[in-house]
Scaffold this active site. Structure first.
Site, PDB file in Angstrom:
ATOM      1  N   THR A 136       1.796  64.501  24.309  1.00 12.67           N
ATOM      2  CA  THR A 136       1.960  64.528  22.849  1.00 12.67           C
ATOM      3  C   THR A 136       1.503  65.819  22.157  1.00 12.67           C
ATOM      4  O   THR A 136       2.248  66.395  21.370  1.00 12.67           O
ATOM      5  CB  THR A 136       1.226  63.321  22.235  1.00 12.67           C
ATOM      6  OG1 THR A 136       1.918  62.157  22.653  1.00 12.67           O
ATOM      7  CG2 THR A 136       1.203  63.374  20.721  1.00 12.67           C
TER       8      THR A 136
ATOM      9  N   LYS B  12      -0.974  59.373  14.762  1.00  9.05           N
ATOM     10  CA  LYS B  12      -1.866  60.150  15.633  1.00  9.05           C
ATOM     11  C   LYS B  12      -2.289  61.440  14.929  1.00  9.05           C
ATOM     12  O   LYS B  12      -1.420  62.165  14.408  1.00  9.05           O
ATOM     13  CB  LYS B  12      -1.135  60.544  16.921  1.00  9.05           C
ATOM     14  CG  LYS B  12      -0.813  59.383  17.845  1.00  9.05           C
ATOM     15  CD  LYS B  12      -0.181  59.914  19.134  1.00  9.05           C
ATOM     16  CE  LYS B  12       0.241  58.790  20.058  1.00  9.05           C
ATOM     17  NZ  LYS B  12       0.919  59.282  21.281  1.00  9.05           N
TER      18      LYS B  12
ATOM     19  N   ARG C 296      -3.136  64.309  16.180  1.00 11.76           N
ATOM     20  CA  ARG C 296      -2.475  65.492  16.736  1.00 11.76           C
ATOM     21  C   ARG C 296      -1.002  65.582  16.355  1.00 11.76           C
ATOM     22  O   ARG C 296      -0.426  66.666  16.319  1.00 11.76           O
ATOM     23  CB  ARG C 296      -2.648  65.540  18.251  1.00 11.76           C
ATOM     24  CG  ARG C 296      -2.178  64.299  18.999  1.00 11.76           C
ATOM     25  CD  ARG C 296      -2.643  64.329  20.458  1.00 11.76           C
ATOM     26  NE  ARG C 296      -2.146  63.220  21.250  1.00 11.76           N
ATOM     27  CZ  ARG C 296      -2.720  62.014  21.345  1.00 11.76           C
ATOM     28  NH1 ARG C 296      -3.822  61.755  20.664  1.00 11.76           N
ATOM     29  NH2 ARG C 296      -2.204  61.077  22.107  1.00 11.76           N
TER      30      ARG C 296
ATOM     31  N   ASP D 128       5.535  55.470  21.147  1.00 17.72           N
ATOM     32  CA  ASP D 128       4.764  55.856  22.342  1.00 17.72           C
ATOM     33  C   ASP D 128       3.839  54.726  22.782  1.00 17.72           C
ATOM     34  O   ASP D 128       3.790  54.381  23.961  1.00 17.72           O
ATOM     35  CB  ASP D 128       3.967  57.126  22.054  1.00 17.72           C
ATOM     36  CG  ASP D 128       3.196  57.609  23.286  1.00 17.72           C
ATOM     37  OD1 ASP D 128       3.842  58.067  24.245  1.00 17.72           O
ATOM     38  OD2 ASP D 128       1.952  57.515  23.294  1.00 17.72           O
TER      39      ASP D 128
ATOM     40  N   HIS E 111       4.346  52.872  26.317  1.00 24.16           N
ATOM     41  CA  HIS E 111       3.321  52.840  27.368  1.00 24.16           C
ATOM     42  C   HIS E 111       3.048  51.413  27.820  1.00 24.16           C
ATOM     43  O   HIS E 111       2.925  51.133  29.002  1.00 24.16           O
ATOM     44  CB  HIS E 111       2.003  53.441  26.858  1.00 24.16           C
ATOM     45  CG  HIS E 111       1.947  54.926  26.964  1.00 24.16           C
ATOM     46  ND1 HIS E 111       1.946  55.576  28.168  1.00 24.16           N
ATOM     47  CD2 HIS E 111       1.883  55.884  26.012  1.00 24.16           C
ATOM     48  CE1 HIS E 111       1.884  56.885  27.953  1.00 24.16           C
ATOM     49  NE2 HIS E 111       1.856  57.099  26.651  1.00 24.16           N
TER      50      HIS E 111
ATOM     51  N   ASP F 116       8.399  64.395  21.369  1.00 23.02           N
ATOM     52  CA  ASP F 116       7.336  65.256  21.920  1.00 23.02           C
ATOM     53  C   ASP F 116       7.302  65.228  23.446  1.00 23.02           C
ATOM     54  O   ASP F 116       6.624  66.030  24.073  1.00 23.02           O
ATOM     55  CB  ASP F 116       5.974  64.853  21.334  1.00 23.02           C
ATOM     56  CG  ASP F 116       5.654  63.386  21.549  1.00 23.02           C
ATOM     57  OD1 ASP F 116       6.568  62.609  21.903  1.00 23.02           O
ATOM     58  OD2 ASP F 116       4.493  63.016  21.360  1.00 23.02           O
TER      59      ASP F 116
ATOM     60  N   HIS G 144       4.001  59.402  31.101  1.00 24.82           N
ATOM     61  CA  HIS G 144       4.763  60.663  31.108  1.00 24.82           C
ATOM     62  C   HIS G 144       3.787  61.785  31.343  1.00 24.82           C
ATOM     63  O   HIS G 144       2.577  61.559  31.305  1.00 24.82           O
ATOM     64  CB  HIS G 144       5.444  60.845  29.752  1.00 24.82           C
ATOM     65  CG  HIS G 144       4.473  60.673  28.613  1.00 24.82           C
ATOM     66  ND1 HIS G 144       3.711  61.699  28.112  1.00 24.82           N
ATOM     67  CD2 HIS G 144       4.090  59.561  27.922  1.00 24.82           C
ATOM     68  CE1 HIS G 144       2.924  61.229  27.147  1.00 24.82           C
ATOM     69  NE2 HIS G 144       3.119  59.928  27.015  1.00 24.82           N
TER      70      HIS G 144
END
Ligand SMILES: [Zn+2]
Length: 541
Positions: free
Chosen positions: A80, A162, A164, A302, A306, A349, A483
């Site tokens: 990410t 998130k 980030r 994401d 997951h 991403d 990933h």
């Protein structure tokens, strides 16, 4: 009389012509650029669920926009933070420095989080979730460059659940980057950007939408038997949500903190969409006489990916709902700016692997690498060979960091250590190659993979060696997926441009993630970001 009429007509034509010229100069940039990053979106999701996408969301972007069908990440690890930094900087971790979500500080052996910044404070809540800034990113972003080109008169707002996913796209000069804090379900920021939340953000937080969305739990949008693109709901390849005994609908979202669980549900994206629309309205983006930038990233895809994997009804439902959220954003843009005054792009991403166990059940190769066993075997082997167990001080992003101080002190040959580690790993299922990151050119891998590894390697922040597993093998769990590799299933992501000057077209030539910011800089007539290595994708008209 006749002459006068002719003169007037000529003057009128000239005025129209001059006005037209002026207008076209003024229209060199759209009112607003909207960057959408969908966390963990694989290229095939554009098509896999298309039957039930609405006409106004993802399919509209594909139908009316430019669809770069073979767009790939050009480095690994595909995670990410590196992904968001690379989309917006037009370059790779070797240059921008964001080599992972976290990495090991080579000098101290301590972990560093990509957007950690102990010099700033949390704004909007208490605790450390706002000790963040983009200071670890060494280059400028397209969002920075657009502000630079307009004498910092334009606005950039970046939003994602998130931290980030908001901070890195916003660049160093964002007016606001907001991320989600699950303690009280609030959007927060850091003192890097401002000293207190704007009133509109406070008002939004006070509405407690996260609480409202999670209250009803998560059931499928359509009757569950119509989810024919996915496997059975009760699958041994899916993880269970907190407080649940099976990975099946309906998910109550009440088994733990609902304000945290919202991340692993489509409502995290819907909350993000609500906040993004509010930001456009309240900040009057695109209405300031400059070209503003909204960078929004949808993170829930994401978390859901997951936990449940690409074959799950949970993921299908999440994309059907994301499509509706994107449709709502496009409708908002239509109403407030008009299609020709906004430039939208959508990418991801990183992509994601299939669940190895699921592939095995269909006779396809893959597996989960036993990392714990590998590390303990390495410890044993280095003890035997060198009488030392502390030769490895860090392990991140499938890379091992050697303890250089101990190597020097004990006069241990680096090459010999690599051979010992390699021989140990070779005994374990799924292992492919141990790549010496300081001598990538010595690897026997193909050119594409060596380029990908080199682009992801940064001597200040990366490890000494990279453990390359066989395709569809990963370090993780038996349920769900992940990933980070250099393989196509992790690198191949959508890339769509839509709106201002973009005509419907399909690009089948391979493009790379570095090309996005370079292309935007070309279209927007500003300089590309400072570390840019991308190429302009030709605009098909
Ligand atoms: Zn992820």
């Amino acid at each position: 009389m006749k002459k006068t009429s002719l003169l007037i007509l000529t003057l009128m034509c000239m005025t129209t012509w001059m006005y037209g010229q002026k207008k076209s100069t003024d229209s060199n940039r759209p009112a607003l650029v909207v960057g959408i990053v969908v966390d963990q979106m694989r290229y095939d999701y554009l098509y896999k669920y298309a039957d039930r996408y609405s006409n106004n969301g993802l399919k509209r972007l594909m139908r009316e926009g430019m669809n770069c069908q073979d767009n790939h990440y050009n480095y690994a690890p595909t995670v990410t933070a590196a992904g968001h930094a690379s989309v917006y900087t037009g370059t790779v971790p070797a240059v921008h420095g964001i080599v992972g979500n976290e990495w090991t500080d080579v000098a101290t052996g301590k972990k560093v989080y990509c957007t950690d910044d102990s010099t700033v404070n949390t704004v909007g809540t208490t605790g450390k979730t706002g000790f963040m800034s983009p200071k670890n990113m060494w280059t400028s972003t397209i969002t920075d460059q657009l502000k630079l080109a307009q004498n910092f008169k334009s606005k950039t707002i970046a939003i994602a659940l998130k931290d980030r996913g908001a901070i890195l796209p916003g660049g160093h000069s964002a007016d606001g980057a907001y991320w989600y804090d699950s303690k009280e379900g609030r959007w927060i920021t850091s003192s890097f950007y401002m000293q207190s939340l704007p009133r509109w953000v406070q008002t939004f937080n006070a509405e407690q939408r996260a609480q409202k969305y999670t209250k009803a739990g998560w059931n499928t949008l359509y009757p569950i038997n119509t989810y024919t693109s996915s496997g059975p709901d009760d699958s041994p390849y899916e993880s269970k949500m907190a407080g649940e005994t099976a990975p099946i609908f309906p998910h109550t979202l009440q088994g733990g903190n609902p304000l945290e669980l919202i991340r692993t549900s489509p409502y995290g994206n819907t909350l993000t969409k609500d906040f993004a629309i509010q930001a456009m309205t309240e900040e009057k983006l695109g209405k300031n006489g400059t070209t503003d930038f909204l960078a929004v990233s949808f993170s829930s895809t994401d978390y859901v990916g997951h936990s449940f994997g690409p074959q799950s009804i949970e993921l299908e439902d999440t994309y059907l709902r994301l499509d509706q959220d994107i449709a709502e954003i496009l409708t908002y843009l239509d109403k407030n700016y008009g299609k020709d005054q906004v430039l939208v792009f959508l990418t991801a991403d990183h992509a994601v692997a299939d669940v190895p166990g699921y592939l095995n059940s269909h006779k396809m190769p893959g597996g989960v690498f036993d990392r714990v066993k590998a590390m303990s075997e390495i410890k044993k082997a280095t003890q035997e060979a060198f009488g030392q167990t502390d030769l490895i001080i860090g392990e991140d992003n499938s890379q091992l960091y050697f303890n250089k101080a101990v190597l020097a002190k004990m006069n241990i040959d680096r090459e010999k250590l690599i051979q010992v580690v390699k021989q140990t790993l070779k005994k374990q299922a799924g292992f492919q190659e141990l790549v010496d990151l300081q001598h990538i050119e010595g690897s026997t891998l193909n050119n594409l993979y060596t380029t990908i590894i080199r682009n992801g390697y940064n001597p200040d922040r990366s490890g000494d060696v990279m453990i390359l597993l066989k395709p569809q093998w990963f370090i993780g769990y038996k349920t769900g997926t992940t990933h980070s590799t250099l393989y196509a299933y992790d690198t191949h992501v959508p890339l769509l441009f839509y709106g201002w000057k973009v005509k419907p077209s399909e690009v089948t030539e391979r493009t790379s993630i570095s090309d996005i910011s370079t292309t935007l800089a070309n279209w927007l007539h500003c300089m590309e970001p400072s570390g840019s290595i991308g190429q302009v994708i030709p605009l098909k008209r």
